[in-house]
Design an enzyme around this catalytic site. Sequence first.
Site, mmCIF file in Angstrom:
data_model
loop_
_atom_site.group_PDB
_atom_site.id
_atom_site.type_symbol
_atom_site.label_atom_id
_atom_site.label_comp_id
_atom_site.label_asym_id
_atom_site.label_seq_id
_atom_site.Cartn_x
_atom_site.Cartn_y
_atom_site.Cartn_z
ATOM 1 N N LYS A 142 -5.390 -2.340 -0.499
ATOM 2 C CA LYS A 142 -6.075 -2.113 0.774
ATOM 3 C C LYS A 142 -6.688 -3.406 1.306
ATOM 4 O O LYS A 142 -6.606 -3.703 2.503
ATOM 5 C CB LYS A 142 -7.144 -1.030 0.608
ATOM 6 C CG LYS A 142 -7.915 -0.741 1.874
ATOM 7 C CD LYS A 142 -8.415 0.696 1.926
ATOM 8 C CE LYS A 142 -7.320 1.652 2.339
ATOM 9 N NZ LYS A 142 -7.812 3.005 2.669
ATOM 10 N N TYR A 189 0.859 -1.190 0.000
ATOM 11 C CA TYR A 189 0.000 0.000 0.000
ATOM 12 C C TYR A 189 0.893 1.237 0.000
ATOM 13 O O TYR A 189 1.979 1.221 -0.592
ATOM 14 C CB TYR A 189 -0.976 -0.058 1.189
ATOM 15 C CG TYR A 189 -2.214 0.770 0.931
ATOM 16 C CD1 TYR A 189 -3.023 0.498 -0.171
ATOM 17 C CD2 TYR A 189 -2.573 1.823 1.760
ATOM 18 C CE1 TYR A 189 -4.156 1.253 -0.439
ATOM 19 C CE2 TYR A 189 -3.707 2.581 1.501
ATOM 20 C CZ TYR A 189 -4.488 2.291 0.399
ATOM 21 O OH TYR A 189 -5.593 3.046 0.136
ATOM 22 N N ASP A 209 -11.483 8.400 3.451
ATOM 23 C CA ASP A 209 -10.822 9.609 2.978
ATOM 24 C C ASP A 209 -11.468 10.867 3.549
ATOM 25 O O ASP A 209 -10.800 11.900 3.685
ATOM 26 C CB ASP A 209 -10.859 9.686 1.445
ATOM 27 C CG ASP A 209 -10.108 8.554 0.798
ATOM 28 O OD1 ASP A 209 -9.045 8.177 1.322
ATOM 29 O OD2 ASP A 209 -10.587 8.032 -0.250
#
Length: 278
Positions: free
Chosen positions: A181, A110, A276
């Site tokens: 992820k 990641y 986010d």
Amino acid sequence: YGDGTDARARFLKPLDARHSDGWDILNNPLWNKGTAFTWAERERLGLRGLLPAQVRTIEEQVSNFVTQLSAMDDQPLMQNLMLQDLQARNETLYHRVLVDHVEKMAPLVYTPTVGAACQHFSSRYQRSRGMFFTPEDAGEMGVMMRNWPRSETQVVVVTDGSRILGLGDLGANGMGIPIGKLALYCAVGGIAPHRVLPVMLDFGTNNESLLRDPLYRGYRQPRVTGDRYYALVDEFVRAVFSRFPNVLLQWEDFSSDKASNLLAKYRENYLCFNDDIQ
């Protein structure tokens, strides 16, 4: 549960190899353990003669792979590609490597390395992982969800590739984000690898370099916008929750003009989040 809540997610069926032959097992990354298959397993699963004679423990396999990986410590993108290759052929070993060495592996699968891996997604494409939906699939997404071979899915991570890290619009190349992820969710969160689903809503790209790139694997059109975009997303959401009513859906790396709108529209009726903006 006394209130009638669906408890299927607590008792998900395991993978079943009884109807697979040895060659199929070796070529299925969810089943393949390479030389870690014991002699008893080789006999029972029809693997005799298909593997070298020496049996290696999973610990020996991990040590060997990490040694090879460490030789590339100055090339994190190459290390990411080595991990992708391992995941594509032996997920048992791949996830054991992540679990045993998560501090070293997390930055490789990641951030920060995944950004560079996404930029090379098309040119380094190896094998299918997850699902892709384009505007050409309008009206068919519910049927397409039946093509996913797993009967149970616990987590879906979906992106449209419009805001990948600090790199902007990467189109279908952004598929590396859901894949990376979910790999961490399996390693750290204990979710079974065959119960996750990475998804790319490939509704075009406004990245001119990608549109001109002959190696680009995505939908080679400018991005769909406005009502048509939201109608396509809505069809996808209904399709995925129709197939997997108890799934957790994560919105990942959507551009700021869409992220809040999508979360606000679906969060009250579907199990979903966007880390986010939340």
